[in-house]
Design a protein around this motif. Structure first.
Motif, PDB file in Angstrom:
ATOM      1  N   GLY A 146       0.786  -1.215   0.000  1.00 28.99           N
ATOM      2  CA  GLY A 146       0.000   0.000   0.000  1.00 28.99           C
ATOM      3  C   GLY A 146       0.821   1.268   0.000  1.00 28.99           C
ATOM      4  N   LEU A 147       0.177   2.355  -0.375  1.00 24.59           N
ATOM      5  CA  LEU A 147       0.837   3.646  -0.420  1.00 24.59           C
ATOM      6  C   LEU A 147       1.066   4.216   0.970  1.00 24.59           C
ATOM      7  CD1 LEU A 147      -1.159   5.170  -3.380  1.00 24.59           C
ATOM      8  CD2 LEU A 147       1.161   4.325  -3.418  1.00 24.59           C
ATOM      9  N   PHE A 148       0.429   3.634   1.981  1.00 27.22           N
ATOM     10  CA  PHE A 148       0.637   4.084   3.346  1.00 27.22           C
ATOM     11  C   PHE A 148       1.722   3.273   4.042  1.00 27.22           C
ATOM     12  CE2 PHE A 148      -2.529   7.223   4.146  1.00 27.22           C
ATOM     13  CZ  PHE A 148      -3.552   6.958   3.254  1.00 27.22           C
ATOM     14  N   ALA A 149       2.387   2.398   3.316  1.00 25.61           N
ATOM     15  CA  ALA A 149       3.359   1.501   3.941  1.00 25.61           C
ATOM     16  C   ALA A 149       4.539   2.252   4.531  1.00 25.61           C
ATOM     17  CB  ALA A 149       3.863   0.488   2.911  1.00 25.61           C
ATOM     18  N   ARG A 150       4.931   3.353   3.916  1.00 27.11           N
ATOM     19  CA  ARG A 150       6.138   4.044   4.342  1.00 27.11           C
ATOM     20  C   ARG A 150       5.826   5.181   5.302  1.00 27.11           C
ATOM     21  NH1 ARG A 150      10.202   0.640   3.818  1.00 27.11           N
ATOM     22  NH2 ARG A 150      10.234  -0.284   1.753  1.00 27.11           N
ATOM     23  N   ARG A 151       6.036   4.927   6.582  1.00 33.84           N
ATOM     24  CA  ARG A 151       5.879   5.966   7.593  1.00 33.84           C
ATOM     25  C   ARG A 151       7.242   6.443   8.069  1.00 33.84           C
ATOM     26  NH1 ARG A 151       0.994   8.358   7.483  1.00 33.84           N
ATOM     27  NH2 ARG A 151      -0.685   6.836   7.464  1.00 33.84           N
ATOM     28  N   SER A 152       8.301   6.008   7.377  1.00 35.17           N
ATOM     29  CA  SER A 152       9.654   6.426   7.729  1.00 35.17           C
ATOM     30  C   SER A 152       9.841   7.889   7.376  1.00 35.17           C
ATOM     31  CB  SER A 152      10.677   5.582   6.972  1.00 35.17           C
ATOM     32  OG  SER A 152      10.576   5.863   5.594  1.00 35.17           O
ATOM     33  N   PRO A 153      10.845   8.547   7.941  1.00 33.29           N
ATOM     34  CA  PRO A 153      11.097   9.948   7.592  1.00 33.29           C
ATOM     35  C   PRO A 153      11.292  10.163   6.092  1.00 33.29           C
ATOM     36  CG  PRO A 153      12.306   9.359   9.566  1.00 33.29           C
ATOM     37  CD  PRO A 153      11.717   8.076   9.031  1.00 33.29           C
ATOM     38  N   ALA A 154      11.981   9.217   5.432  1.00 32.28           N
ATOM     39  CA  ALA A 154      12.217   9.368   3.996  1.00 32.28           C
ATOM     40  C   ALA A 154      10.929   9.175   3.207  1.00 32.28           C
ATOM     41  CB  ALA A 154      13.274   8.381   3.526  1.00 32.28           C
ATOM     42  N   GLY A 155      10.226   8.095   3.477  1.00 27.28           N
ATOM     43  CA  GLY A 155       9.006   7.799   2.746  1.00 27.28           C
ATOM     44  C   GLY A 155       7.915   8.831   2.945  1.00 27.28           C
ATOM     45  N   ALA A 156       7.856   9.417   4.125  1.00 33.28           N
ATOM     46  CA  ALA A 156       6.819  10.402   4.429  1.00 33.28           C
ATOM     47  C   ALA A 156       6.974  11.680   3.620  1.00 33.28           C
ATOM     48  CB  ALA A 156       6.840  10.727   5.916  1.00 33.28           C
ATOM     49  N   LYS A 157       8.143  11.890   3.046  1.00 32.58           N
ATOM     50  CA  LYS A 157       8.371  13.097   2.243  1.00 32.58           C
ATOM     51  C   LYS A 157       7.760  12.991   0.851  1.00 32.58           C
ATOM     52  CE  LYS A 157      12.779  14.214   4.504  1.00 32.58           C
ATOM     53  NZ  LYS A 157      14.242  14.374   4.294  1.00 32.58           N
ATOM     54  N   LEU A 158       7.417  11.779   0.432  1.00 33.76           N
ATOM     55  CA  LEU A 158       6.944  11.569  -0.933  1.00 33.76           C
ATOM     56  C   LEU A 158       5.432  11.628  -1.030  1.00 33.76           C
ATOM     57  CD1 LEU A 158       9.201   8.626  -2.148  1.00 33.76           C
ATOM     58  CD2 LEU A 158       9.765  11.055  -1.880  1.00 33.76           C
ATOM     59  N   SER A 159       4.953  12.123  -2.164  1.00 37.12           N
ATOM     60  CA  SER A 159       3.519  12.061  -2.449  1.00 37.12           C
ATOM     61  C   SER A 159       3.169  10.622  -2.831  1.00 37.12           C
ATOM     62  CB  SER A 159       3.166  12.997  -3.607  1.00 37.12           C
ATOM     63  OG  SER A 159       3.705  12.491  -4.824  1.00 37.12           O
ATOM     64  N   ALA A 160       1.879  10.332  -2.890  1.00 35.63           N
ATOM     65  CA  ALA A 160       1.451   8.984  -3.270  1.00 35.63           C
ATOM     66  C   ALA A 160       1.950   8.620  -4.664  1.00 35.63           C
ATOM     67  CB  ALA A 160      -0.079   8.893  -3.213  1.00 35.63           C
ATOM     68  N   ARG A 161       1.881   9.557  -5.596  1.00 39.93           N
ATOM     69  CA  ARG A 161       2.327   9.266  -6.955  1.00 39.93           C
ATOM     70  C   ARG A 161       3.834   9.058  -7.010  1.00 39.93           C
ATOM     71  NH1 ARG A 161       0.136   9.358 -11.994  1.00 39.93           N
ATOM     72  NH2 ARG A 161      -1.505   8.355 -10.792  1.00 39.93           N
ATOM     73  N   GLU A 162       4.584   9.854  -6.257  1.00 32.65           N
ATOM     74  CA  GLU A 162       6.048   9.695  -6.226  1.00 32.65           C
ATOM     75  C   GLU A 162       6.410   8.334  -5.654  1.00 32.65           C
ATOM     76  OE1 GLU A 162       6.847  14.474  -5.605  1.00 32.65           O
ATOM     77  OE2 GLU A 162       7.013  13.096  -3.909  1.00 32.65           O
ATOM     78  N   TRP A 163       5.724   7.936  -4.589  1.00 28.72           N
ATOM     79  CA  TRP A 163       6.001   6.625  -3.991  1.00 28.72           C
ATOM     80  C   TRP A 163       5.658   5.504  -4.973  1.00 28.72           C
ATOM     81  CZ3 TRP A 163       8.868   4.271  -0.825  1.00 28.72           C
ATOM     82  CH2 TRP A 163       8.566   2.967  -0.435  1.00 28.72           C
ATOM     83  N   GLU A 164       4.554   5.670  -5.695  1.00 28.98           N
ATOM     84  CA  GLU A 164       4.137   4.670  -6.671  1.00 28.98           C
ATOM     85  C   GLU A 164       5.196   4.505  -7.758  1.00 28.98           C
ATOM     86  OE1 GLU A 164      -0.022   3.707  -9.052  1.00 28.98           O
ATOM     87  OE2 GLU A 164       0.546   5.792  -8.687  1.00 28.98           O
ATOM     88  N   ILE A 165       5.701   5.610  -8.268  1.00 24.93           N
ATOM     89  CA  ILE A 165       6.720   5.565  -9.321  1.00 24.93           C
ATOM     90  C   ILE A 165       8.007   4.933  -8.806  1.00 24.93           C
ATOM     91  CG2 ILE A 165       8.279   7.029 -10.688  1.00 24.93           C
ATOM     92  CD1 ILE A 165       5.866   8.890 -11.144  1.00 24.93           C
TER      93      ILE A 165
END
Length: 215
Positions: A146-165
């Protein structure tokens, strides 16, 4: 006698006619419309000045409704943010929720149900269009994908689309393959990747992917 007449709402949308129709529906439903705005900056300014109970924001108004949602949520924690939009795109939905929105209501939905949705949001419930609820539940039921998987400091900086890409690139897909999957141009993918590199303060994709995997 109208129910909960003291719920105060700010309506923000760049289409004046739609703002007026939404305001009429809200007033008919017993809510008070205390202000209107046509852009993200104007919405933030009005929210900070009026301190409404609810900020009802269009996603794609000038300046980005999602950015307005983030700013209002941060500066006015007592104001409930609800998005009113035509978009059923997953990226818009999850970006809105990550920005602090407590609701996501579709413009194509039943207008008469809008006052009740805002009351639910003020009462602490999530006001999400029924057709989108299963998508949100799916993200939480499958946290590894899921797009909510990353609650880390790094992952939290990304938008859903950025994380998807970045997830697709991490799986070994090329820029062209990602673009075809998302129905966007390769240039759009590269722009998103450049934004990710800047947010994470790394020089290349490999470093970004490694950081997202380990942080």
């Amino acid at each position: 006698m109208n129910e909960d007449p003291t719920i105060r709402v700010l309506v923000a949308d760049d289409h004046a006619g739609l703002r007026r129709r939404v305001a009429d529906v809200l007033v008919a439903g017993g809510l008070e419309v205390v202000g209107e705005a046509a852009s993200a900056d104007a919405a933030v300014e009005a929210a900070e000045r009026l301190k409404p109970d609810v900020a009802l924001l269009d996603i794609h108004m000038p300046g980005s409704g999602i950015q307005a949602a983030r700013r209002i949520s941060e500066s006015l924690p007592d104001t409930v943010v609800v998005m009113l939009t035509q978009s059923e795109d997953d990226a818009d939905l999850f970006d809105s929720l990550r920005a602090g929105a407590a609701g996501y209501v579709l413009k194509a939905g039943n207008a008469a149900a809008l006052p009740a949705a805002l009351r639910r949001a003020v009462g602490g419930e999530a006001a999400i269009a029924p057709s989108l609820v299963t998508r949100v539940l799916g993200e939480f039921r499958n946290p590894k994908q899921g797009l909510f998987a990353r609650r880390s400091p790094a992952g939290a900086k990304l938008s859903a689309r950025e994380w998807e890409i970045m997830s697709m690139l991490a799986d070994g897909r090329s820029t062209d393959e990602v673009a075809k999957t998302l129905f966007v141009s390769p240039t759009t993918v590269r722009v998103h990747v450049s934004t990710v590199l800047r947010k994470l303060q790394v020089k290349d994709r490999a470093s970004a992917i490694q950081l997202l995997k380990t942080s």
